[in-house]
Design a protein around this motif. Structure first.
Motif, mmCIF file in Angstrom:
data_model
loop_
_atom_site.group_PDB
_atom_site.id
_atom_site.type_symbol
_atom_site.label_atom_id
_atom_site.label_comp_id
_atom_site.label_asym_id
_atom_site.label_seq_id
_atom_site.Cartn_x
_atom_site.Cartn_y
_atom_site.Cartn_z
ATOM 1 N N VAL A 274 54.746 51.089 30.071
ATOM 2 C CA VAL A 274 53.483 50.875 30.400
ATOM 3 C C VAL A 274 52.857 50.412 29.205
ATOM 4 N N ARG A 275 51.495 50.250 29.709
ATOM 5 C CA ARG A 275 50.613 49.926 28.342
ATOM 6 C C ARG A 275 49.836 51.040 27.405
ATOM 7 N N VAL A 276 49.437 50.439 26.582
ATOM 8 C CA VAL A 276 48.565 51.698 25.949
ATOM 9 C C VAL A 276 47.949 50.750 24.926
ATOM 10 N N VAL A 277 46.317 51.435 25.116
ATOM 11 C CA VAL A 277 45.372 50.787 24.292
ATOM 12 C C VAL A 277 44.902 51.304 22.863
ATOM 13 N N VAL A 278 45.249 50.546 21.977
ATOM 14 C CA VAL A 278 45.378 51.319 20.367
ATOM 15 C C VAL A 278 43.926 50.710 19.116
ATOM 16 N N HIS A 279 42.423 51.816 19.722
ATOM 17 C CA HIS A 279 41.014 51.336 18.584
ATOM 18 C C HIS A 279 41.449 50.883 17.369
ATOM 19 N N ALA A 280 41.599 50.186 16.675
ATOM 20 C CA ALA A 280 41.891 49.648 15.453
ATOM 21 C C ALA A 280 41.531 50.708 14.021
ATOM 22 N N THR A 281 40.656 51.325 15.084
ATOM 23 C CA THR A 281 39.144 52.318 14.302
ATOM 24 C C THR A 281 40.880 53.416 13.885
ATOM 25 N N ASP A 282 41.175 53.842 14.826
ATOM 26 C CA ASP A 282 42.141 54.764 15.546
ATOM 27 C C ASP A 282 43.489 55.179 14.662
ATOM 28 N N VAL A 283 43.816 53.576 13.619
ATOM 29 C CA VAL A 283 45.343 53.544 12.557
ATOM 30 C C VAL A 283 44.804 53.282 11.443
ATOM 31 N N ALA A 284 45.970 54.206 10.404
ATOM 32 C CA ALA A 284 46.368 54.596 9.220
ATOM 33 C C ALA A 284 46.924 54.241 9.596
ATOM 34 N N LEU A 285 47.465 53.882 7.548
ATOM 35 C CA LEU A 285 48.629 53.098 6.999
ATOM 36 C C LEU A 285 48.862 54.132 6.087
ATOM 37 N N GLY A 286 50.189 54.280 5.573
ATOM 38 C CA GLY A 286 50.588 55.001 4.389
ATOM 39 C C GLY A 286 52.151 54.676 4.224
ATOM 40 N N ARG A 287 53.135 55.030 2.939
ATOM 41 C CA ARG A 287 54.073 55.159 3.669
ATOM 42 C C ARG A 287 54.739 56.196 3.113
ATOM 43 N N LEU A 288 54.857 57.400 3.694
ATOM 44 C CA LEU A 288 54.703 58.916 4.263
ATOM 45 C C LEU A 288 56.234 59.158 4.504
#
Length: 367
Positions: A274-288
């Motif tokens: 399958v393909r998944v759409v991910v909006h850039a405004t819904d992505v967070a970055l971390g080093r958790l």
């Protein structure tokens, strides 16, 4: 195959596009006013280009240099618009039959029973359009166009007038239409999820010109830092296989080389790509560390680029994920500085499952 190379000037608007579709669904994507519907009208023969050539299979429909212009009724093209445009005084069965009326018996390659079965409209045949929901009307309109046995199906934002529930209802039927009938489709939409779910080729239009052509992942990826109000349209398209279905919690898990992607319940089977759409405004970055957050989707990647808005609050971060795909994240410049993010740094991308629209998650279209 459809090959379109046309120019048209109308008042202040100028259209100059060239593209080809080899089969399946070719999506014309872009904002309102970019020329999508004008292209559809030119292909259908409802307008004439100033210059250009349109070829469908081995038939030349338009060639301005040679003076060729095949009239609309001889093009063997089916049309589906935003409004179903059914005949209100005719029952569904008769509306469907109208699609076959102008097609010679020898050219009737599409079976009525097959159309009724694929679109799930058997129980509607005796009803009048006024008694149908918006989604049911659109399915009947699609069936009527199919029963022309067209060489090409034009769909001009067929879901735009429907509410979210009706869109969710009809998308699987459009998908089955794509997969079970060998009829190429030219599909107009400005909805990212529809385009990703249905299209094998995407043609992105901007102000009457072709801005990009290719697969959904490359065409829909942001190329620059958008204006503040446009950042919500920046998306990434990721692919993976359905690894698990969890009906108890109403979610599904998609296996990706960079990690697991958790999405709301899917109408899919384990092992399906399958393909998944991910909006850039819904992505967070971390080093958790794993388990330190409520977010279920964590993907490992390396920062490939950071584009900052010098006078504004935003930054666009491009991540190269394990497995080779690229994911984009919109952050504030404050976050970039506070985390001391830099190109080449390994980070974890976090995406909330509730932010993923399951309407845009479906099997990879056939080329």
């Amino acid at each position: 195959m459809i090959d379109v190379r046309v120019e048209l000037a109308r008042n202040a608007f100028r259209l100059d596009v060239a593209f080809a579709g080899d089969g399946g669904v070719t999506a014309l994507f872009g904002p309102s006013g970019c020329g999508k519907t004008t292209v559809i009208r030119l292909v259908a023969g409802l307008e004439r280009p100033d210059r250009g050539r349109i070829v469908l299979g081995d038939r030349v429909l338009v060639d301005t240099e040679r003076g060729v212009f095949v009239p609309p009724h001889r093009r063997r093209i089916g049309l589906v618009f935003q409004d179903a445009q059914l005949f209100p005084h005719l029952r569904v069965a008769t509306n469907l039959a109208y699609g076959r009326f102008f097609t010679r018996p020898a050219d009737r390659a599409v079976s009525r029973d097959a159309v009724v079965q694929v679109l799930g409209i058997d129980h509607l045949l005796g009803r009048f359009p006024a008694t149908l929901s918006g989604g049911e009307k659109q399915r009947v309109a699609i069936g009527r166009a199919l029963l022309m046995s067209p060489d090409l199906l034009l769909m001009d934002e067929p879901l735009a007038s429907l509410d979210e529930e009706r869109k969710r209802e009809i998308l699987p039927f459009v998908e089955r239409l794509r997969d079970e009938f060998a009829i190429p489709i030219l599909y107009v939409s400005h909805a990212v999820e529809e385009v990703v779910r249905l299209a094998s080729t995407v043609v992105r239009l901007d102000a009457g010109h072709v801005a990009a052509i290719g697969g959904a992942a490359e065409v829909l990826a942001p190329t620059t830092l958008a204006h503040a109000g446009d950042r919500f349209g920046a998306v990434s398209v990721l692919s993976g296989k359905v690894a698990a279905l969890d009906p108890a919690h109403g979610v599904s898990t998609i296996a990706h080389a960079a990690g697991s992607i958790v999405v709301p319940r899917l109408m899919a089977s384990v092992g399906m790509t399958v393909r998944v759409v991910v909006h850039a405004t819904d992505v967070a970055l971390g080093r958790l560390p794993d388990g330190a957050t409520s977010v279920r989707t964590t993907l490992a990647g390396r920062i490939a680029a950071i584009t900052s808005d010098v006078d504004g609050p935003f930054a666009l971060v491009a991540l190269d994920l394990a497995g080779g795909e690229r994911l984009y994240a919109y952050l504030t410049r404050l976050a970039v500085d506070a985390m001391q993010l830099a190109v080449g740094q390994s980070v974890t991308a976090l995406v909330k499952a509730v932010s993923i629209d399951e309407r845009g998650v479906a099997g990879v279209p056939r080329a």
